[in-house]
Design a protein around this motif. Sequence first.
Motif, PDB file in Angstrom:
ATOM      1  N   GLU A  54       0.840  -1.195   0.000  1.00 22.63           N
ATOM      2  CA  GLU A  54       0.000   0.000   0.000  1.00 22.63           C
ATOM      3  C   GLU A  54       0.881   1.253   0.000  1.00 22.63           C
ATOM      4  O   GLU A  54       0.567   2.253  -0.638  1.00 22.63           O
ATOM      5  CB  GLU A  54      -0.873  -0.008   1.247  1.00 22.63           C
ATOM      6  N   THR A  55       1.998   1.155   0.738  1.00 17.96           N
ATOM      7  CA  THR A  55       2.884   2.313   0.896  1.00 17.96           C
ATOM      8  C   THR A  55       4.338   1.885   0.729  1.00 17.96           C
ATOM      9  O   THR A  55       4.739   0.852   1.262  1.00 17.96           O
ATOM     10  CB  THR A  55       2.701   2.929   2.301  1.00 17.96           C
ATOM     11  N   SER A 112       2.352  10.676  -8.980  1.00 17.60           N
ATOM     12  CA  SER A 112       1.094  11.431  -8.906  1.00 17.60           C
ATOM     13  C   SER A 112       0.346  11.359 -10.240  1.00 17.60           C
ATOM     14  O   SER A 112      -0.876  11.274 -10.269  1.00 17.60           O
ATOM     15  CB  SER A 112       1.357  12.885  -8.507  1.00 17.60           C
ATOM     16  N   TRP A 135      -1.094   7.899  -7.688  1.00 24.33           N
ATOM     17  CA  TRP A 135      -0.753   7.649  -6.296  1.00 24.33           C
ATOM     18  C   TRP A 135      -0.662   8.952  -5.498  1.00 24.33           C
ATOM     19  O   TRP A 135      -0.422  10.027  -6.048  1.00 24.33           O
ATOM     20  CB  TRP A 135       0.592   6.916  -6.197  1.00 24.33           C
ATOM     21  N   TYR A 136      -0.813   8.816  -4.194  1.00 27.72           N
ATOM     22  CA  TYR A 136      -0.534   9.901  -3.255  1.00 27.72           C
ATOM     23  C   TYR A 136       0.937   9.809  -2.853  1.00 27.72           C
ATOM     24  O   TYR A 136       1.590   8.788  -3.091  1.00 27.72           O
ATOM     25  CB  TYR A 136      -1.379   9.769  -1.990  1.00 27.72           C
ATOM     26  N   SER A 174       1.968   6.103  -1.924  1.00 31.68           N
ATOM     27  CA  SER A 174       0.934   5.232  -1.367  1.00 31.68           C
ATOM     28  C   SER A 174      -0.337   5.313  -2.202  1.00 31.68           C
ATOM     29  O   SER A 174      -0.574   6.303  -2.900  1.00 31.68           O
ATOM     30  CB  SER A 174       0.626   5.652   0.076  1.00 31.68           C
ATOM     31  N   SER A 175      -1.150   4.275  -2.078  1.00 32.14           N
ATOM     32  CA  SER A 175      -2.450   4.316  -2.754  1.00 32.14           C
ATOM     33  C   SER A 175      -3.483   5.043  -1.892  1.00 32.14           C
ATOM     34  O   SER A 175      -4.610   5.226  -2.307  1.00 32.14           O
ATOM     35  CB  SER A 175      -2.931   2.892  -3.080  1.00 32.14           C
ATOM     36  N   ARG A 176      -3.098   5.461  -0.666  1.00 34.28           N
ATOM     37  CA  ARG A 176      -4.002   6.299   0.136  1.00 34.28           C
ATOM     38  C   ARG A 176      -3.242   7.549   0.607  1.00 34.28           C
ATOM     39  O   ARG A 176      -2.012   7.576   0.550  1.00 34.28           O
ATOM     40  CB  ARG A 176      -4.555   5.503   1.328  1.00 34.28           C
ATOM     41  N   THR A 178      -2.453  -0.828  -6.694  1.00 36.87           N
ATOM     42  CA  THR A 178      -3.098   0.057  -7.678  1.00 36.87           C
ATOM     43  C   THR A 178      -3.862   1.179  -6.975  1.00 36.87           C
ATOM     44  O   THR A 178      -4.606   0.929  -6.027  1.00 36.87           O
ATOM     45  CB  THR A 178      -4.107  -0.749  -8.523  1.00 36.87           C
ATOM     46  N   PRO A 179      -3.659   2.401  -7.405  1.00 42.47           N
ATOM     47  CA  PRO A 179      -4.396   3.505  -6.767  1.00 42.47           C
ATOM     48  C   PRO A 179      -5.855   3.505  -7.186  1.00 42.47           C
ATOM     49  O   PRO A 179      -6.190   3.002  -8.260  1.00 42.47           O
ATOM     50  CB  PRO A 179      -3.685   4.752  -7.295  1.00 42.47           C
ATOM     51  N   GLN A 209      -9.130   4.786  -8.733  1.00 45.82           N
ATOM     52  CA  GLN A 209      -9.402   5.665  -9.874  1.00 45.82           C
ATOM     53  C   GLN A 209     -10.639   6.496  -9.573  1.00 45.82           C
ATOM     54  O   GLN A 209     -11.371   6.219  -8.625  1.00 45.82           O
ATOM     55  CB  GLN A 209      -9.619   4.829 -11.142  1.00 45.82           C
ATOM     56  N   HIS A 235      -6.204  15.492  -7.706  1.00 47.13           N
ATOM     57  CA  HIS A 235      -5.025  15.567  -6.836  1.00 47.13           C
ATOM     58  C   HIS A 235      -4.203  16.811  -7.144  1.00 47.13           C
ATOM     59  O   HIS A 235      -4.150  17.264  -8.285  1.00 47.13           O
ATOM     60  CB  HIS A 235      -4.138  14.321  -7.027  1.00 47.13           C
TER      61      HIS A 235
END
Lengths: 581, 277
Positions: free
Chosen positions: A12-13, A38, A42-43, A66-68, A200-201, A203, A208
């Motif tokens: 995730e990160t 980005s 992703w964040y 990260s995806s969050r 995967t982030p 969608q 962002h």
Amino acid sequence: MNTSDPAAQAAETITVALVGSGGSGVMTAGDFLLRAASKAGWYGMMTRSSGPQIRGGEAAAYVTLSSRPVDAPSDRFDMLYAIDWKNAERFSAEIPLDTASLIVSGEAGATVPDAFTKGGARIAELDVKALLKDVSGGRPNMLALGVVCTLMGIQPDAVEDVLESRLGKKGAMAIESSTAAAELGAKCARDLPSFPKLSTPAQNGPEHWVITGNQAAGLGALRGGIRFVAAYPITPATEILEWMSPRLPKVGGNLVQAEDELASINMAIGASYGGTPSLTATSGPGLALMTESIGLAIASETPVVVVDVMRGGPSTGIPTKSEQGDLNLAVFGLHGDAPHVVVAPTSISDCVFTTQWAVHLAESMQTAAIVLSDQALGQTISVIDKPADIAFATRRLVADTVDESYNRYALTGTGVSPMSLPGTPGGQYTADGLEHNPRGTPSSTAEDHAAQMEKRLQKIVEFDYGSHWADIDGDGDVAVVTWGSMTGPVREAARRVDPDGSKVRVVSLRLLAPAKPEWLAEALDGVERTLVVEQTHSAQFYHYLYSHFGLDTNAEPFHRPGPLPLRPAELEAKIREWTRQ
Amino acid sequence: MTAESAPAFAAKDFKSDIKPVWCPGCGDYSVLSSVTKALAELQTPPEDVAVVSGIGCSSRIPAYTNCYGFHGVHGRALPLAIGLKVSRPDLTVIVTGGDGDGYSIGGNHFLHACRRNVDMTYIVMDNQVYGMTKGQPSPTTEPDWESGLVPGGTRIRPFMPLVVALASGANFIARGFSGDPNGTAQLIAEAIRHPGFSFVEVLSPCVTFRPEQRNWKHETHPAPVEATNDRGRAARRLATDDGFNTGVLFYDNRAPYMPPVDANLTDVQQFDREFAV
């Protein structure tokens, strides 16, 4: 992701450190890595670390993807990529590595310093010099970008996209050679040890933004209506001023570089007296110089906003690293009884809102508002959800027409009295740091002093701050009270212990002054244990809450000075221990 | 009376009803009078004038006028005024103060205000003493002047404000004497009319702590030569004159400082775009 086979599952990160000596371009590579991620959805966040040199010298870019949303520094690093190892040990305390970490050495034949290998990280080597032999103009940092992006699973088109948009000004040659180097890096990555790919982030989420806290503060100031800025350069606040300088004239404002901070605060007060919402930005040493004149703004009831991007103190301290040690100065540093407002952003994104809110508060109450940001918020580049566009009805109470009975400092019952602006016939008055009567005439009578003191206090105490005074997340009988850049690590730790927010309450104070003990008491209703988290040596925030907010005597401080960030794992351990009991 | 023959504002229209805190015989009464006479000559409405000051006896002037005023903290009048003028160029901005306020605690701002050349007038009432704190040596005090704070004198050579102003880039330099209120009013009016940063040093006796300054009325005299716009010539004159030459001593035509103005205004929301991924 502390698993035996790090590549077995998507992460995730992922956090990467890029290090290299002066001119090796690690900051550029880190910035491009963040931007490429980005573009792919992703964040992330990137913090910079560097030696004391003005230009050149060893540097490190710490990138978390990260995806969050990411709001805290990582506990550990998944990868350390060294373009070379010159003076790299300087950063070893900042880059915790373990057996699941991968070290990539871009310098063939070099010995990786023990400080990095002692945790048991795997080591791989690339002979970058030999690899780039046939790439005209290819630089090791762009090869590193290709390696890291490929290992993490960031698509090549996102990398190309970033190279084109960021290097466009340097011309086609620069884009071509960088792309070639990055592609070569991508090829090399396939031969390196296995490494987790980013999950995967999501969608179709919100738009962002890529932004630093300093840019966000500048944007918030403009949104709030600031149209005059007086500037004196100081690390780590200068970027606020540099971001605002070319943009102010586009919205009808301007920026003046002052000769020192004594001048910059006074220029801001002078402009505000003329009716223009005004701001200056500085760091601790500058705020110390400004305190006398902030008192003038308060006594003369001239609105002004001062942003303090805090750094390590006291004195010159550690200018490039974060600390929250200016709290006492901002809250208590003024001579005399000088009621004013102190607010703090709770995240990089919140630098927009809180700075805008500070303008609203200063203008509405005709007083000084200090915004306490810090280096960690100000200079970190972050990928965030687009901040909400909030419109305050910010209006300074102005006396448009006046008659003979006009008194600038009239006792109105709210503490706020209409301000006549120069040019208004009949509204002439002298703004004064001397105590005065309602008309503004200097007065040393006990009656006038008491009435004006009460006026200046009343407007600040009775103002409707709404729900903005704090960010409150979760519920439960364990509470963590914090502020500023410590909010991110606290939130991350609480999320790990208590993902559904039923056991841990996180209260991050946005309004630091005036103190509102009744609101904090309400927020902590039913709480049995309270942890107070801050980045100071002397637990300033804890003592402030204890003395002015009626904090429970069994509350416990959790504090440490900079420059090392507080990492979520340390807080997680503490909170876990408490929630188990 | 026709409109032409009846000026809208007389000197008294620029005076407030507040009684000054000054000692009887203080030179600052005359300077206040010169300021109001100058404003009457210029016929600027009082509400379009801002008088800004720091701390000290002479810094009390703003409230004694009927203009907008700002009585700020010690030494910071110039930056306060600069912030006001650059954001409100429509106003006539006058800064008043003393030698301690302007040359000591505010010395750095004096240098940079001369350099910056914002269109304003700075009037310093120089009495070579800190009067409000009851008699300490200031930057312009003679080195052997006896005082309780520095017995035996400062043994420091006096500051030369006009020379410093010239070297720092002031656009207009004059010296007046409070004992000649009409002449000083003319100097102030000319200083206000002159674009850029105009500096008027007014010798204004402190009869309480420097009673010997009563003698200034015998020592001051109009400068024997015309004002010059030649910086080299002015440097020699200002560095070597006896300190009692009055009149306009130097003028230049440097363009006043104003921050850049963008003709094509945009909305703040436009800046959102640069952050979008």
